[in-house]
Design an enzyme around this catalytic site. Sequence first.
Site, PDB file in Angstrom:
ATOM      1  N   GLY A 320      -3.772   1.236   0.414  1.00 32.25           N
ATOM      2  CA  GLY A 320      -5.181   1.764   0.742  1.00 32.25           C
ATOM      3  C   GLY A 320      -6.168   1.306  -0.554  1.00 32.25           C
ATOM      4  N   CYS A 325     -10.161  -2.404   3.164  1.00 33.99           N
ATOM      5  CA  CYS A 325      -9.177  -1.262   3.913  1.00 33.99           C
ATOM      6  C   CYS A 325      -9.795  -0.117   4.137  1.00 33.99           C
ATOM      7  CB  CYS A 325      -8.183  -1.149   2.771  1.00 33.99           C
ATOM      8  SG  CYS A 325      -6.836  -0.064   3.219  1.00 33.99           S
ATOM      9  N   GLY A 361      -4.384  -5.320  -4.529  1.00 31.95           N
ATOM     10  CA  GLY A 361      -5.507  -4.634  -3.954  1.00 31.95           C
ATOM     11  C   GLY A 361      -6.439  -3.902  -4.704  1.00 31.95           C
ATOM     12  N   GLY A 383      -7.619  -9.997  -3.189  1.00 30.22           N
ATOM     13  CA  GLY A 383      -8.152 -10.648  -1.832  1.00 30.22           C
ATOM     14  C   GLY A 383      -9.740 -10.911  -1.973  1.00 30.22           C
ATOM     15  N   GLY A 410     -10.399  -7.735   6.851  1.00 31.12           N
ATOM     16  CA  GLY A 410      -8.973  -6.965   6.528  1.00 31.12           C
ATOM     17  C   GLY A 410      -7.918  -7.602   7.559  1.00 31.12           C
ATOM     18  N   ARG A 426       2.035  -6.172  11.064  1.00 33.89           N
ATOM     19  CA  ARG A 426       1.729  -5.590   9.520  1.00 33.89           C
ATOM     20  C   ARG A 426       1.433  -4.115   9.458  1.00 33.89           C
ATOM     21  NH1 ARG A 426      -1.830  -4.907   5.057  1.00 33.89           N
ATOM     22  NH2 ARG A 426      -1.027  -5.997   3.030  1.00 33.89           N
TER      23      ARG A 426
END
Length: 502
Positions: A320, A325, A361, A383, A410, A426
Site C-alpha cells: 500500500g 496504489c 514503494g 516505481g 499501477g 498479482r
Amino acid sequence: MEKSKEYLQKEKFFADLDRLHLSLTFDDVRLKTRYYPEDYDPNQAPDLSTHFSKNIKLKLPFVSAAMSTVTESDMAIAMAKEGGLGIIHNAMDIDKQKKELRKVKKYVNSLIEKPIIVQDDWSIEQLLNYCNDKNFNFTTFPVVDQNENFVGMLTNNNLKYELDESKQIKDIFTPLDKVIRTDPKISSEDAFLMMKKHKTSTLPVIDLNNKVVGLYLWSDLVRIHHEKSNYNVNEKGQLIVGAAISSGTDYLERIEEIKNYTDLLVIDSADGDSKFVVDALIKVKENYPNIDVVVGNISEGESALKLAEIGADGIKVGQGPGSICTTRIETGIGTPQVSAIYNCFSKLNEKYSSIPICGDGGIRDKGDISIAIASGASSVMMGRVLAGVKESPGKVISRPDGSQYKEYYGMGSRKSFDNNPNSKIRYNQTDNQVLIEGVESIIPYQGELKTVLNGLVMALKKSMIYLKTKSIEEHRYNTNFTRITNSGLRESGSHDVNVIGI
Ligand code: IMP
C-alpha cells in the site's frame, strides 16, 4: 552477533511504538546524527554495495519496479550498468518476457561462446576474402588444425605488417607455446585479472580435448570489470537481471522458458503471505533450488519469518505505500512503510539475518531511501522515481506548453487489468468484476536514468556521512530514529520564503 548500542536504541524506539500499536512512515521520522565514532574515517566514501537476495549482489541499493511502465529490457540494462537491478515485469506473455530478459543478457558479451575460428593452412589471401565475404570487422581468430585442435592465435598484430598474402596463417600466427589461454571454468572477472596480469588482449578458452570453446577480449572485459565501471554482472560477465513471476497457473512453464536468461525470480503479489504465494514458493524452490527467489509483498515480521523458513532468498516489503496504489484506501489494510520494513527486519534478525529485505514503494523524497535502509531494508524498489526516465517503456508525451511527461500506471489499475491478465493474478483476482487497486497517472519526463540515479547516490552518501555509517549494512543496524510531528515536517522542507530557484 552482539547487538550494538545503537541497535538496542532502535529496538527500543520500535518496541515503544509497538506498545502503542503505532506504525510510522517516512514523513513521521527523521534520522539522528551522531558524534563521530573513533574508527570513522571522514575521507572514506560510504560503501553502497548490498544484496537484493542471498546470492544477488548490488553495487547500489536501487531496484526498478516490476511494472509495465517501469521495467523492460532498456530499463534493466540501464539499471545494471549503473550498479542496480531491474525486475522485468510479467504482465506479458512468456515469450515476450523471455525476449526482454534475453536482450539484457546479450547486452554485454564478456565471453564469446562460439568464436569464429580459422584453419592454420589457409593463406592470408583466403582469410581476407573470407572476412570480406562475411563482413567481419575484426581480425582476431583462434587458429585450429585439420582436426579442429587449437594451435595458436591470429591477431591484427600478426597480420598488419605482413604484405605477402600467399603466406599461410601458420607462417605468421602466434603459436600455441606463446599463447596465454585458459580453461572453461574461469569466471569473467578472473579472466579479466589474468589478461591484466599477462597484458594480453585476447584469451582463448580451451577445453581438455584441446578444442576452442570460447574467447575473451580485453576490450569487452575492461568495460565490465574496470574498477571505475559500475556494471553489475554475474559470473559470466553478463548484466544481472531479475524476472517477476506470479503465483497463478503458468509460473512453472514460465520459469522453464526464462531460467537461462534471468539471475533471479521475484514472486510478485500484493498478498505475499497468501497460500497461493507460499505454495508457489515451495514449488519453485523444489524445482529450481539454485535460483534465488525473492517473495513479496508483505508487512509483518511473522510472515517474513515463515517465508524465510520455507526457502525465500529475499523478502519484499510494502503493502500500500506505492504512489499509484489505492489498496489501503479500498481495503483498509496495510502498515506504514517504515514500521513494515522494521517489523520484517527485526524478526528476520532472530534467525535469518542473511536474508535481505527490499523496501518496495513509497519512496518520494531522496531522503526516504536512507530512512528505508535505516529501517532495515538492504535495497529499495522504486516505481514513480524511475518511471519518468528515457529508459522506461512508453513514449514521451509532449504538451502544447512544451512540458513533457511519461505515463505511469499501477499494476492494479483498470488499464493494467484490461491489458494484461497477469496483473489480475498479482491481486488474486480473476473475475471480470474486479476491485481496482491502482491509478493511472502521468509524471514529468526526466531524461536519462543515469542522471536520476546520480542524484539518488549523492543524497544517500551525504546522508550516510551525516550519520557516520560506512556501509549499507552498518546503516541498517546503527542508525537511529526520532519521531517528528507535523511542525517538524513543515520545518524539514523550505519554508516561509518564496522559492525562486534551487
Ligand atoms: P512507487 O515507487 O511508490 O511508485 O511504488 C511502486 C510499487 O507499488 C511497485 O513496486 C509495486 O509494489 C506497487 N504497485 C504497483 N502497482 C500497484 C497498484 O496498482 N496498486 C498497488 N500497488 C502497486
